[in-house]
Design an enzyme around this catalytic site. Structure first.
Site, PDB file in Angstrom:
ATOM      1  N   LYS A   1       0.844  -1.196   0.000  1.00 48.82           N
ATOM      2  CA  LYS A   1       0.000   0.000   0.000  1.00 48.82           C
ATOM      3  C   LYS A   1       0.882   1.250   0.000  1.00 48.82           C
ATOM      4  O   LYS A   1       0.689   2.157  -0.788  1.00 48.82           O
ATOM      5  CB  LYS A   1      -0.920  -0.039   1.228  1.00 48.82           C
ATOM      6  CG  LYS A   1      -1.804   1.157   1.380  1.00 48.82           C
ATOM      7  CD  LYS A   1      -2.766   1.010   2.543  1.00 48.82           C
ATOM      8  CE  LYS A   1      -3.400   2.365   2.843  1.00 48.82           C
ATOM      9  NZ  LYS A   1      -4.362   2.335   3.931  1.00 48.82           N
TER      10      LYS A   1
ATOM     11  N   GLU B   1      10.634  -4.672   4.429  1.00 47.50           N
ATOM     12  CA  GLU B   1      10.729  -6.087   4.034  1.00 47.50           C
ATOM     13  C   GLU B   1      10.372  -6.235   2.557  1.00 47.50           C
ATOM     14  O   GLU B   1      11.066  -6.906   1.784  1.00 47.50           O
ATOM     15  CB  GLU B   1       9.760  -6.942   4.859  1.00 47.50           C
ATOM     16  CG  GLU B   1      10.106  -7.066   6.326  1.00 47.50           C
ATOM     17  CD  GLU B   1       9.412  -6.021   7.180  1.00 47.50           C
ATOM     18  OE1 GLU B   1       9.103  -4.920   6.663  1.00 47.50           O
ATOM     19  OE2 GLU B   1       9.191  -6.295   8.370  1.00 47.50           O
TER      20      GLU B   1
ATOM     21  N   GLY C   1      -4.784  -1.748   4.949  1.00 45.48           N
ATOM     22  CA  GLY C   1      -3.972  -2.867   4.474  1.00 45.48           C
ATOM     23  C   GLY C   1      -4.634  -4.218   4.711  1.00 45.48           C
ATOM     24  O   GLY C   1      -4.710  -5.062   3.819  1.00 45.48           O
ATOM     25  N   ARG C   2      -5.129  -4.442   5.926  1.00 48.68           N
ATOM     26  CA  ARG C   2      -5.688  -5.757   6.251  1.00 48.68           C
ATOM     27  C   ARG C   2      -7.109  -5.936   5.719  1.00 48.68           C
ATOM     28  O   ARG C   2      -7.736  -6.966   5.950  1.00 48.68           O
ATOM     29  CB  ARG C   2      -5.608  -6.000   7.759  1.00 48.68           C
ATOM     30  CG  ARG C   2      -6.217  -4.905   8.607  1.00 48.68           C
ATOM     31  CD  ARG C   2      -5.808  -5.036  10.072  1.00 48.68           C
ATOM     32  NE  ARG C   2      -6.278  -3.919  10.872  1.00 48.68           N
ATOM     33  CZ  ARG C   2      -5.619  -2.770  11.034  1.00 48.68           C
ATOM     34  NH1 ARG C   2      -4.468  -2.587  10.416  1.00 48.68           N
ATOM     35  NH2 ARG C   2      -6.110  -1.806  11.786  1.00 48.68           N
TER      36      ARG C   2
ATOM     37  N   GLU D   1      -4.554  -6.788  14.870  1.00 46.48           N
ATOM     38  CA  GLU D   1      -4.049  -5.464  14.485  1.00 46.48           C
ATOM     39  C   GLU D   1      -5.189  -4.443  14.554  1.00 46.48           C
ATOM     40  O   GLU D   1      -4.967  -3.266  14.765  1.00 46.48           O
ATOM     41  CB  GLU D   1      -3.427  -5.497  13.079  1.00 46.48           C
ATOM     42  CG  GLU D   1      -2.478  -4.338  12.816  1.00 46.48           C
ATOM     43  CD  GLU D   1      -1.704  -4.437  11.500  1.00 46.48           C
ATOM     44  OE1 GLU D   1      -2.303  -4.234  10.431  1.00 46.48           O
ATOM     45  OE2 GLU D   1      -0.488  -4.717  11.529  1.00 46.48           O
TER      46      GLU D   1
ATOM     47  N   HIS E   1      -4.626 -33.676  17.271  1.00 48.77           N
ATOM     48  CA  HIS E   1      -3.498 -34.517  17.685  1.00 48.77           C
ATOM     49  C   HIS E   1      -2.342 -33.655  18.175  1.00 48.77           C
ATOM     50  O   HIS E   1      -1.205 -34.110  18.211  1.00 48.77           O
ATOM     51  CB  HIS E   1      -3.076 -35.409  16.524  1.00 48.77           C
ATOM     52  CG  HIS E   1      -4.195 -36.315  16.106  1.00 48.77           C
ATOM     53  ND1 HIS E   1      -4.420 -37.539  16.702  1.00 48.77           N
ATOM     54  CD2 HIS E   1      -5.200 -36.134  15.213  1.00 48.77           C
ATOM     55  CE1 HIS E   1      -5.500 -38.089  16.160  1.00 48.77           C
ATOM     56  NE2 HIS E   1      -5.996 -37.255  15.269  1.00 48.77           N
TER      57      HIS E   1
ATOM     58  N   LYS F   1       9.478  -0.973  14.307  1.00 46.28           N
ATOM     59  CA  LYS F   1      10.045  -0.598  13.002  1.00 46.28           C
ATOM     60  C   LYS F   1      11.150   0.431  13.188  1.00 46.28           C
ATOM     61  O   LYS F   1      12.226   0.342  12.597  1.00 46.28           O
ATOM     62  CB  LYS F   1       8.964   0.013  12.096  1.00 46.28           C
ATOM     63  CG  LYS F   1       7.987  -0.967  11.492  1.00 46.28           C
ATOM     64  CD  LYS F   1       7.086  -0.216  10.501  1.00 46.28           C
ATOM     65  CE  LYS F   1       5.880  -1.030  10.094  1.00 46.28           C
ATOM     66  NZ  LYS F   1       4.907  -0.286   9.315  1.00 46.28           N
TER      67      LYS F   1
HETATM   68  O1  LIG Z   1       1.134  -2.731   2.273  1.00 50.51           O
HETATM   69  P1  LIG Z   1       2.226  -2.096   3.062  1.00 50.51           P
HETATM   70  O2  LIG Z   1       2.163  -0.607   3.040  1.00 50.51           O
HETATM   71  O3  LIG Z   1       3.565  -2.605   2.605  1.00 50.51           O
HETATM   72  O4  LIG Z   1       2.032  -2.515   4.572  1.00 50.51           O
HETATM   73  C1  LIG Z   1       2.088  -3.846   4.965  1.00 50.51           C
HETATM   74  C2  LIG Z   1       1.550  -4.045   6.343  1.00 50.51           C
HETATM   75  O5  LIG Z   1       2.285  -3.282   7.276  1.00 50.51           O
HETATM   76  C3  LIG Z   1       1.423  -2.756   8.264  1.00 50.51           C
HETATM   77  O6  LIG Z   1       1.302  -1.403   8.041  1.00 50.51           O
HETATM   78  C4  LIG Z   1       1.930  -3.001   9.646  1.00 50.51           C
HETATM   79  O7  LIG Z   1       3.300  -2.797   9.744  1.00 50.51           O
HETATM   80  C5  LIG Z   1       0.112  -3.469   8.037  1.00 50.51           C
HETATM   81  O8  LIG Z   1      -0.965  -2.794   8.548  1.00 50.51           O
HETATM   82  C6  LIG Z   1       0.122  -3.612   6.563  1.00 50.51           C
HETATM   83  O9  LIG Z   1      -0.815  -4.556   6.132  1.00 50.51           O
END
Ligand SMILES: O=P(O)(O)OC[C@H]1O[C@](O)(CO)[C@@H](O)[C@@H]1O
Length: 532
Positions: free
Chosen positions: A194, A200, A252-253, A338, A369, A497
């Site tokens: 987003k 990452e 995002g979620r 979250e 199990h 972060k």
């Molecule tokens: O889509 P982006 O901006 O890379 O964010 C990834 C994820 O990181 C977060 O902002 C949390 O660190 C989530 O809410 C989001 O889904």
């Protein structure tokens, strides 16, 4: 309201709900919407409790908040944003206004663009340097990974075009493991972010770019981007025709329904993806129109509130008897924790009740199990949420599916009924007597009276998955409103972060550990001695 509920709980806490569950209660404490049946009869919520819980929804203003959300008001107050993932599945295109502008023409245009691209990839009209695309690698994390990864698994029987891979972790093992199985000349990389700044994702995207550049002349031609930040996708070298944008009113979620769902759309095709949207839309209509006492998301929410905030059960197990839903617990962990893992209410005051529960789980029957021992006999009560389909997709193995269903129903029954000491004695009397009989029998007692809900549906189709995920989204919304929190921000992820950015040079050895606490400094020292 909280006090009234807690008082009422004291009057029902010791009641054996097995004694209450007859056909009348089973019907009265179940609700069917569209294709789904939610059964919450195996709990100690009685009619008075339910009435109080529904009063709680009214007192908390859930109706007004729900209407404000669908109307595009900025209910995400800490970020000053509307919350309109529902617009992404508003396939009929009825106007949805944000700041005086109807957002639906853009939403539908993006959906059409995504559909055309997805179908081109599937048919081979869009190719890589080496020909038809064989592999799609979605690079994203959190909401830009968990939704599509969960849904591609859930809909595996409908997945008929390129292989789809999901890379999320900055751990190089993740991307290296995936790229090893792909041919750069026939791979499409989708960078899903987003913000297009997540460390990452951007690190993995650059790794994938370098991997592809060893073979492919124009790597940008085999990259697509899903983001709200078009300037950043352009700077990365991805041509605008393969950038699928969305607005900041999609969290995002909550973003699986739009461009972030592109890998799912490529996997199952644009028509099946639209059916997934239609399922969610059906749940939206139900959520907006059904009375709270008949409303699936609202009832699931009040059962959750009862167990967490009133009974004090800290966790909830999500147990899909549907192996393809193996990523659903992880998806729900982000969606629920979250969203509702917050200790401060919208107006800045500390919460006076617990925040949302810890959500965890695994598909049945595997969990049986592994950790069900604790659920049945441990000292802590874990409310369980069972999910089960009437039919699988393996028609020639239907008898195996029936065994799966029997296991699911057996677990909720066992949790409710338990086994008394007398019953346990009778079980072991053939083998033991005297004190040893007593000792052995005690180990075989099940306390019972352990609550569960069951969500049953005909089959895990795209339409049903859409309903299910929208059901959970609205449940989270209702719980958040009742707690008075903002379910749509996530400030709690920021500190880690920031500290990771500051620690990177320390780990690399270009900065010292002087301003670090003793524990962190000693760990850095140990890892450096071992070659970090
Ligand atoms: O889509 P982006 O901006 O890379 O964010 C990834 C994820 O990181 C977060 O902002 C949390 O660190 C989530 O809410 C989001 O889904």
């Amino acid at each position: 309201m909280w006090n009234a509920l807690k008082k009422h709980h004291a009057t029902v806490a010791d009641r054996k709900f097995i004694e209450l569950v007859d056909a009348d209660r089973a019907n009265d404490f179940s609700v069917i919407a569209s294709d789904m049946r939610l059964d919450y009869a195996k709990t100690n919520i009685d009619k008075t409790g339910r009435d109080l819980l529904i009063d709680l929804l009214e007192t908390a203003g859930v109706t007004a908040k729900r209407d404000a959300m669908f109307a595009g008001e900025a209910i995400n107050e800490t970020e000053g944003r509307a919350v309109l993932h529902t617009a992404l599945r508003n396939l009929d295109g009825d106007a949805v206004m944000v700041n005086g502008k109807d957002v639906m023409p853009d939403v539908l245009r993006t959906l059409a663009n995504m559909s055309a691209f997805a179908e081109d990839v599937r048919s081979g009209a869009f190719t890589g340097q080496g020909g038809k695309i064989t592999d799609v690698v979605n690079i994203g994390i959190g909401g830009s990974d968990l939704g599509p990864a969960m849904a591609v698994n859930a809909l595996a029987p409908y997945h008929n075009e390129p292989r789809c891979h999901f890379v999320s972790n900055v751990d190089p093992a993740d991307i290296a493991g995936v790229l090893r199985t792909c041919d750069p000349a026939t791979t499409l990389v989708i960078v899903a972010s987003k913000t297009f700044t997540t460390i990452e994702t951007m690190t993995n995207a650059r790794t994938a770019q370098a991997w592809m550049a060893e073979v492919v002349t124009d790597t940008g031609a085999q990259f697509a981007a899903l983001s709200t930040a078009e300037d950043k996708t352009a700077a990365f070298g991805i041509a605008p025709e393969r950038v699928f944008g969305f607005e900041d009113w999609v969290g995002g979620r909550y973003s699986l329904w739009g461009p972030i769902g592109l890998s799912l759309m490529i996997a199952i095709g644009a028509d099946a993806f639209k059916s997934f949207l239609r399922g969610a839309q059906a749940m939206d209509v139900h959520f907006k129109s059904a009375d709270w006492s008949e409303n699936l998301p609202a009832l699931l929410a009040v059962v959750g509130i009862w167990h967490n905030q009133i009974c004090g059960y800290a966790t909830r197990a999500v147990l899909p008897y549907d192996n393809n839903l193996n990523r659903l617990p992880a998806y729900l962990q982000q969606l629920e924790m979250e969203s509702n893992g917050k200790g401060v209410s919208m107006d800045g005051a500390d919460l006076t009740v617990n925040s949302g529960p810890v959500v965890w789980g695994e598909p049945g029957t595997n969990g049986q199990h592994a950790f069900y021992q604790l659920i049945h006999q441990g000292t802590r009560v874990v409310p369980c949420e069972f999910l089960v389909a009437a039919r699988g997709h393996e028609d020639d193995l239907h008898h195996q599916h029936q065994l799966l269903v029997a296991n699911c129903l057996a677990q909720s029954e066992a949790l409710m009924t338990g086994r008394t000491l007398d019953e346990a004695r009778a079980k072991v009397a053939v083998k033991f007597d005297g004190d040893e009989l007593e000792r052995q029998a005690k180990h075989r007692v099940f306390p019972g009276n352990r609550p569960s809900v069951t969500i049953a549906y005909p089959q895990m189709t795209p339409f049903v998955l859409g309903q299910l995920i929208a059901l959970y989204e609205h449940r989270v919304f209702v719980e958040g409103v009742v707690l008075g929190i903002n379910s749509y921000d996530q400030w709690g992820v920021e500190l880690g972060k920031e500290l990771a950015t500051a620690l990177q040079p320390v780990v690399e050895g270009t900065a010292g550990t002087d301003n670090k606490d003793g524990s962190t400094a000693a760990l850095v020292d140990f890892l450096q001695k071992h070659g970090v």
